[in-house]
Design a protein around this motif. Structure first.
Motif, PDB file in Angstrom:
ATOM      1  N   UNK A  37       0.843  -1.191   0.000  1.00 45.19           N
ATOM      2  CA  UNK A  37       0.000   0.000   0.000  1.00 45.19           C
ATOM      3  C   UNK A  37       0.879   1.242   0.000  1.00 45.19           C
ATOM      4  N   UNK A  38       0.295   2.351  -0.463  1.00 43.15           N
ATOM      5  CA  UNK A  38       1.052   3.605  -0.492  1.00 43.15           C
ATOM      6  C   UNK A  38       0.936   4.328   0.849  1.00 43.15           C
ATOM      7  N   UNK A  39       1.501   5.517   0.912  1.00 45.34           N
ATOM      8  CA  UNK A  39       1.522   6.286   2.161  1.00 45.34           C
ATOM      9  C   UNK A  39       0.124   6.659   2.653  1.00 45.34           C
ATOM     10  N   UNK A  40      -0.875   6.604   1.771  1.00 40.30           N
ATOM     11  CA  UNK A  40      -2.260   6.868   2.177  1.00 40.30           C
ATOM     12  C   UNK A  40      -3.069   5.578   2.333  1.00 40.30           C
ATOM     13  N   UNK A  41      -2.373   4.454   2.313  1.00 44.73           N
ATOM     14  CA  UNK A  41      -2.951   3.107   2.455  1.00 44.73           C
ATOM     15  C   UNK A  41      -3.823   2.669   1.278  1.00 44.73           C
ATOM     16  N   UNK A  42      -3.575   3.244   0.098  1.00 44.72           N
ATOM     17  CA  UNK A  42      -4.240   2.777  -1.115  1.00 44.72           C
ATOM     18  C   UNK A  42      -3.451   1.577  -1.641  1.00 44.72           C
ATOM     19  N   UNK A  43      -4.160   0.488  -1.960  1.00 44.35           N
ATOM     20  CA  UNK A  43      -3.476  -0.711  -2.439  1.00 44.35           C
ATOM     21  C   UNK A  43      -2.827  -0.443  -3.795  1.00 44.35           C
ATOM     22  N   UNK A  44      -1.552  -0.804  -3.895  1.00 43.89           N
ATOM     23  CA  UNK A  44      -0.805  -0.687  -5.145  1.00 43.89           C
ATOM     24  C   UNK A  44      -0.800  -2.020  -5.862  1.00 43.89           C
ATOM     25  N   UNK A  45      -0.529  -3.083  -5.136  1.00 38.76           N
ATOM     26  CA  UNK A  45      -0.432  -4.418  -5.718  1.00 38.76           C
ATOM     27  C   UNK A  45       0.010  -5.406  -4.656  1.00 38.76           C
ATOM     28  N   UNK A  46       0.719  -6.451  -5.096  1.00 39.09           N
ATOM     29  CA  UNK A  46       1.128  -7.533  -4.217  1.00 39.09           C
ATOM     30  C   UNK A  46       2.653  -7.659  -4.251  1.00 39.09           C
ATOM     31  N   UNK A  47       3.265  -7.827  -3.078  1.00 33.73           N
ATOM     32  CA  UNK A  47       4.713  -7.971  -2.992  1.00 33.73           C
ATOM     33  C   UNK A  47       5.148  -9.254  -3.680  1.00 33.73           C
ATOM     34  N   UNK A  48       6.081  -9.116  -4.635  1.00 29.79           N
ATOM     35  CA  UNK A  48       6.560 -10.279  -5.382  1.00 29.79           C
ATOM     36  C   UNK A  48       7.968 -10.682  -4.960  1.00 29.79           C
ATOM     37  N   UNK A  49       8.890  -9.724  -4.866  1.00 29.23           N
ATOM     38  CA  UNK A  49      10.278 -10.056  -4.521  1.00 29.23           C
ATOM     39  C   UNK A  49      10.962  -8.857  -3.876  1.00 29.23           C
ATOM     40  N   UNK A  50      12.111  -9.138  -3.284  1.00 19.57           N
ATOM     41  CA  UNK A  50      12.935  -8.112  -2.662  1.00 19.57           C
ATOM     42  C   UNK A  50      14.276  -8.069  -3.388  1.00 19.57           C
ATOM     43  N   UNK A  51      14.744  -6.864  -3.645  1.00 16.28           N
ATOM     44  CA  UNK A  51      16.066  -6.643  -4.232  1.00 16.28           C
ATOM     45  C   UNK A  51      16.928  -5.972  -3.183  1.00 16.28           C
ATOM     46  N   UNK A  52      18.132  -6.487  -2.984  1.00 16.19           N
ATOM     47  CA  UNK A  52      19.044  -5.921  -1.998  1.00 16.19           C
ATOM     48  C   UNK A  52      20.119  -5.098  -2.690  1.00 16.19           C
ATOM     49  N   UNK A  53      20.672  -4.165  -1.935  1.00 13.14           N
ATOM     50  CA  UNK A  53      21.809  -3.374  -2.398  1.00 13.14           C
ATOM     51  C   UNK A  53      23.021  -4.296  -2.329  1.00 13.14           C
ATOM     52  N   UNK A  54      23.712  -4.488  -3.447  1.00 16.65           N
ATOM     53  CA  UNK A  54      24.825  -5.433  -3.481  1.00 16.65           C
ATOM     54  C   UNK A  54      25.998  -4.999  -2.605  1.00 16.65           C
ATOM     55  N   UNK A  55      26.103  -3.717  -2.292  1.00 15.96           N
ATOM     56  CA  UNK A  55      27.196  -3.235  -1.445  1.00 15.96           C
ATOM     57  C   UNK A  55      26.951  -3.536   0.028  1.00 15.96           C
ATOM     58  N   UNK A  56      25.684  -3.535   0.453  1.00 16.33           N
ATOM     59  CA  UNK A  56      25.373  -3.688   1.871  1.00 16.33           C
ATOM     60  C   UNK A  56      24.556  -4.936   2.193  1.00 16.33           C
ATOM     61  N   UNK A  57      23.968  -5.558   1.198  1.00 14.70           N
ATOM     62  CA  UNK A  57      23.060  -6.700   1.337  1.00 14.70           C
ATOM     63  C   UNK A  57      21.796  -6.325   2.116  1.00 14.70           C
ATOM     64  N   UNK A  58      21.495  -5.029   2.195  1.00 18.89           N
ATOM     65  CA  UNK A  58      20.289  -4.546   2.867  1.00 18.89           C
ATOM     66  C   UNK A  58      19.144  -4.454   1.853  1.00 18.89           C
ATOM     67  N   UNK A  59      17.902  -4.660   2.285  1.00 16.08           N
ATOM     68  CA  UNK A  59      16.766  -4.524   1.371  1.00 16.08           C
ATOM     69  C   UNK A  59      16.733  -3.110   0.798  1.00 16.08           C
ATOM     70  N   UNK A 105       0.710   5.795  -4.941  1.00 16.13           N
ATOM     71  CA  UNK A 105       0.289   4.732  -5.848  1.00 16.13           C
ATOM     72  C   UNK A 105       0.606   5.056  -7.306  1.00 16.13           C
ATOM     73  N   UNK A 106       0.309   6.261  -7.749  1.00 17.59           N
ATOM     74  CA  UNK A 106       0.543   6.632  -9.143  1.00 17.59           C
ATOM     75  C   UNK A 106       2.030   6.585  -9.480  1.00 17.59           C
ATOM     76  N   UNK A 107       2.863   7.135  -8.599  1.00 19.55           N
ATOM     77  CA  UNK A 107       4.295   7.129  -8.864  1.00 19.55           C
ATOM     78  C   UNK A 107       4.822   5.699  -8.970  1.00 19.55           C
ATOM     79  N   UNK A 108       4.368   4.822  -8.099  1.00 18.90           N
ATOM     80  CA  UNK A 108       4.829   3.438  -8.129  1.00 18.90           C
ATOM     81  C   UNK A 108       4.350   2.750  -9.406  1.00 18.90           C
ATOM     82  N   UNK A 109       3.092   2.924  -9.752  1.00 13.49           N
ATOM     83  CA  UNK A 109       2.569   2.263 -10.950  1.00 13.49           C
ATOM     84  C   UNK A 109       3.217   2.784 -12.233  1.00 13.49           C
ATOM     85  N   UNK A 110       3.738   4.018 -12.204  1.00 11.52           N
ATOM     86  CA  UNK A 110       4.429   4.591 -13.358  1.00 11.52           C
ATOM     87  C   UNK A 110       5.923   4.247 -13.380  1.00 11.52           C
ATOM     88  N   UNK A 111       6.387   3.505 -12.394  1.00  9.60           N
ATOM     89  CA  UNK A 111       7.810   3.170 -12.283  1.00  9.60           C
ATOM     90  C   UNK A 111       8.221   2.189 -13.382  1.00  9.60           C
TER      91      UNK A 111
END
Length: 118
Positions: free
Chosen positions: A16-38, A74-80
């Protein structure tokens, strides 16, 4: 922030976005290769016959009962930038993902990728 091991348990939950509008469903996580942090998540969006995966930064994200809340609208994420549900993020496309959210992009010291799927 949460540990990568913890966020994997949230796959399939709503994003969900900052206003709790559903964007979609979490599929995967990508980590920063330098830190291994999400660093980013992919979110399944679109019509049932035309799903795609969009990228959203995890900085500032929080979890709630059954959802992951991101700080972007939501709009910014969907336009990503997106990939097909069976696709992969190409190294040359990473910069566009960061640019969409006005985030600085740097490759590793040896020119290696910045994001890796976990």
């Amino acid at each position: 922030m949460f540990e990568v091991e913890d966020i994997r348990e949230w796959r399939g939950h709503d994003v969900v976005d900052h206003e709790r509008h559903k964007i979609g469903v979490l599929e995967a996580v990508y980590v920063d290769t330098a830190t291994d942090a999400p660093a980013f998540a992919t979110v399944t969006v679109g019509l049932p016959t035309r799903h795609r995966l969009v990228f959203v930064p995890l900085t500032g994200a929080t979890v709630g009962p059954g959802y992951l809340k991101v700080v972007y609208g939501k709009k910014q994420v969907k336009d990503a930038p997106s990939i097909d549900t069976d696709g992969e993020l190409l190294a040359e496309a990473e910069k566009a993902v960061f640019a969409h959210y006005e985030l600085a992009y740097r490759t590793g010291a040896g020119g290696e990728r910045r994001l890796a799927r976990r």
